[in-house]
Each structure stands twice: as C-alpha cells, then as structure tokens.
Design a protein around this motif. Structure first.
Motif, short mmCIF file in Angstrom:
data_model
loop_
_atom_site.label_atom_id
_atom_site.label_comp_id
_atom_site.label_asym_id
_atom_site.label_seq_id
_atom_site.Cartn_x
_atom_site.Cartn_y
_atom_site.Cartn_z
N ALA A 98 12.03 7.00 -4.19
CA ALA A 98 13.22 6.78 -3.37
C ALA A 98 12.88 6.35 -1.95
O ALA A 98 13.72 5.80 -1.24
CB ALA A 98 14.08 8.04 -3.34
N ARG A 99 11.62 6.59 -1.53
CA ARG A 99 11.26 6.34 -0.14
C ARG A 99 10.09 5.38 0.03
O ARG A 99 9.89 4.85 1.13
CB ARG A 99 10.90 7.66 0.56
CG ARG A 99 11.97 8.73 0.48
CD ARG A 99 11.51 10.02 1.12
NE ARG A 99 11.30 9.88 2.56
CZ ARG A 99 10.83 10.86 3.33
NH1 ARG A 99 10.49 12.02 2.80
NH2 ARG A 99 10.67 10.67 4.62
N SER A 100 9.30 5.19 -1.00
CA SER A 100 8.04 4.47 -0.85
C SER A 100 8.22 3.07 -0.25
O SER A 100 7.41 2.64 0.59
CB SER A 100 7.31 4.38 -2.19
OG SER A 100 8.08 3.67 -3.14
N GLY A 101 9.26 2.37 -0.66
CA GLY A 101 9.49 1.02 -0.13
C GLY A 101 9.74 1.02 1.36
O GLY A 101 9.18 0.22 2.11
N ARG A 102 10.59 1.95 1.80
CA ARG A 102 10.90 2.04 3.24
C ARG A 102 9.69 2.50 4.04
O ARG A 102 9.45 2.02 5.15
CB ARG A 102 12.08 3.00 3.45
CG ARG A 102 13.38 2.58 2.81
CD ARG A 102 14.55 3.37 3.35
NE ARG A 102 14.37 4.82 3.22
CZ ARG A 102 14.69 5.53 2.14
NH1 ARG A 102 15.20 4.91 1.08
NH2 ARG A 102 14.51 6.85 2.11
N VAL A 103 8.94 3.45 3.45
CA VAL A 103 7.74 3.94 4.14
C VAL A 103 6.73 2.81 4.30
O VAL A 103 6.14 2.64 5.37
CB VAL A 103 7.11 5.11 3.36
CG1 VAL A 103 5.76 5.48 3.94
CG2 VAL A 103 8.04 6.32 3.38
N MET A 104 6.57 2.01 3.26
CA MET A 104 5.61 0.91 3.34
C MET A 104 6.04 -0.12 4.38
O MET A 104 5.22 -0.61 5.16
CB MET A 104 5.45 0.24 1.98
CG MET A 104 4.40 -0.86 1.98
SD MET A 104 4.09 -1.51 0.32
CE MET A 104 2.80 -2.71 0.70
#
Length: 278
Positions: A255-261
């Motif tokens: 749920a967060r990996s894309g935004r974190v990257m």
C-alpha cells in the motif's frame, strides 16, 4: 545477531539468480527477503544484498570477501562451485598465511578469498577485504583510522607492512580492524591494476534514527561525494549506502511502497520522517 553493516553487490538484472547461486555454494545460507529491486540472502550470520542494477557499474576485486573454511573439504567444496565459469586470481595452494588458500573471481565477477583457518580466530565467516590501488595506494592505514573514528565499537586488530627490500616496501600488506564489532580487512598494491573502488560493491549501514543517518552521512562525505538515494563515496572512493532500518519494511508494504520509492528517489541523504509520511 546479524550485523547492521553488510555488502551490496550490483548485478545486471540477475540478482535473484546470483542469490540462488550463492545459497547453493555456501552452507547455512538462505534468501531472507526480496522485491523487484533487491534480494537479500544470509549466510552464517552475514547479510548480503544483491541489487538489480543496470550496466553503469561492474563488480571488481577492489572489495573481495575473505571466507574462513574450517576443513579442507569445505574449502574444496566452495572452490569447485565458485570456479564454474570463474577465474583464478591466486591459485589454490599453501601460503604463508594459510595452509590452504585461493583467490578467485566467480561467474558474476564477485571475488572470494578462500582460506583454511579457525573461525574463532576471526569470529565471522565472511570478512570484506578492501584493496587500495591506483591513486589510493598509501592510504590504507589512514582509511582504517578514519573509519575507526566514525563507527562505534571499533578498533585496530592488527597491521603488517611490506618490509625493507620488498616490492611494496612500507605499504600495508594486511590490516584487520573492527567497525561496529564487525571485522574488515585492508591491503595495498602498487601493481598496475585496472580496477579501483566503485559502486559495484558498496557497504550498507542500517540506521535506527535520523541522528545516526546524519552522523554517518556527514562524516563519510567529508572529502567524498554525495550520491542519490542514500549512496555516497568517501574520500577513498569506497561506496556506502546510509539507509534507515525501517526502509525494508516500508518497501514491502504494497500500500505504501510506490509512494515511499517516489519519496526517496528525490533524496540524497535519507529523511526518515518524510519516508514515514509518504
């Protein structure tokens, strides 16, 4: 307890393949986590990160891995597996420092020094070994003392220089030191090597808080060069990644990996608060 400092190996999109190969070579090894960018495996308490990079960098022998083997059979086993499509750098033989020793480069370009010895003498199976070449010749001792001043729980274990009349007289033949309790080795060579330190092998330092990140980043970039996404080069050309220990957890959260990257791709030095808020 597995140390929070570990090497990162740069591969050309085949990190998973390489990780499976090494887990098949070394005893007591397993892949512990992975995503599309990195695969991490553990062997005898040592982490290795395998990165799916591109053609920009190539692994060189500037940083190799000294592997302590407690029996001749174990050493032969590793030698036979690593030499498949590999290259001999120093032949398997008896040397002054080991009854049985070799230095080889495997099919992926990673260099290994296999030595017969007692694990209790060093305390760890794998030891990163830094070779200072080209314009870094003569700086091994200085680098060791610099690193010891930066990392806690650090000390000089020992150092030997080439003696009078030897080709590299006065240069460091071998040094051993601890950083954060983990053993490292260093050496120097004035030979006309075609390689030097580069991003092909970097050293990852996991940090629990922003204070640690700031400390290592500021100290290691002094005289060095800042990179992107937590990467840097110190004044000796060695590449480091100063990363928050929470990064792996954030990157495995679908749920967060894309935004974190997206957040860390814009960073040089990592900002933990911004990553957590992404």
């Amino acid at each position: 307890m597995i140390n929070k400092m570990y090497p990162c190996l740069w591969f050309q999109g085949n990190a998973r393949e390489a990780s499976e190969f090494y887990c098949g070579v070394f005893r007591d090894s397993q892949i512990i986590d992975q995503n599309e960018w990195v695969v991490r495996f553990e062997s005898s308490g040592q982490y290795f990160m395998c990165l799916n990079g591109g053609p920009e960098f190539k692994i060189t022998p500037a940083i190799s891995f000294y592997v302590l083997c407690e029996t001749s059979e174990e050493l032969d086993e590793y030698w036979n597996k690593l030499m498949v499509d590999g290259k001999v750098m120093m032949p398997l033989d008896k040397y002054d420092w080991s009854e049985k020793y070799c230095w080889l480069q495997d099919q992926y370009g990673v260099s290994w020094q296999l030595a017969l010895g007692n694990l209790k003498d060093v305390g760890q199976k794998f030891t990163p070994s830094l070779m200072f070449t080209k314009d870094q010749v003569g700086k091994a001792e200085e680098a060791m003392m610099s690193y010891i001043s930066i990392f806690k729980n650090s000390e000089v274990v020992g150092m030997m220089k080439y003696g009078e009349g030897q080709k590299d007289e006065g240069l460091v033949a071998h040094e051993q030191f601890k950083l954060n309790g983990q053993v490292f080795m260093g050496m120097e060579s004035s030979m006309a090597h075609e390689f030097a330190f580069n991003e092909g092998v970097s050293l990852v330092v996991e940090c629990d808080n922003q204070e640690e990140i700031d400390h290592y980043w500021n100290k290691l970039t002094d005289g060095g060069k800042e990179g992107n996404c937590g990467w840097l080069k110190d004044r000796y050309g060695v590449s480091w990644q100063i990363v928050p220990s929470i990064l792996g957890k954030l990157m495995t959260d679908p749920a967060r990996s894309g935004r974190v990257m997206q957040a860390f791709m814009k960073m040089k030095k990592f900002n933990i608060q911004e990553l957590e808020e992404a």
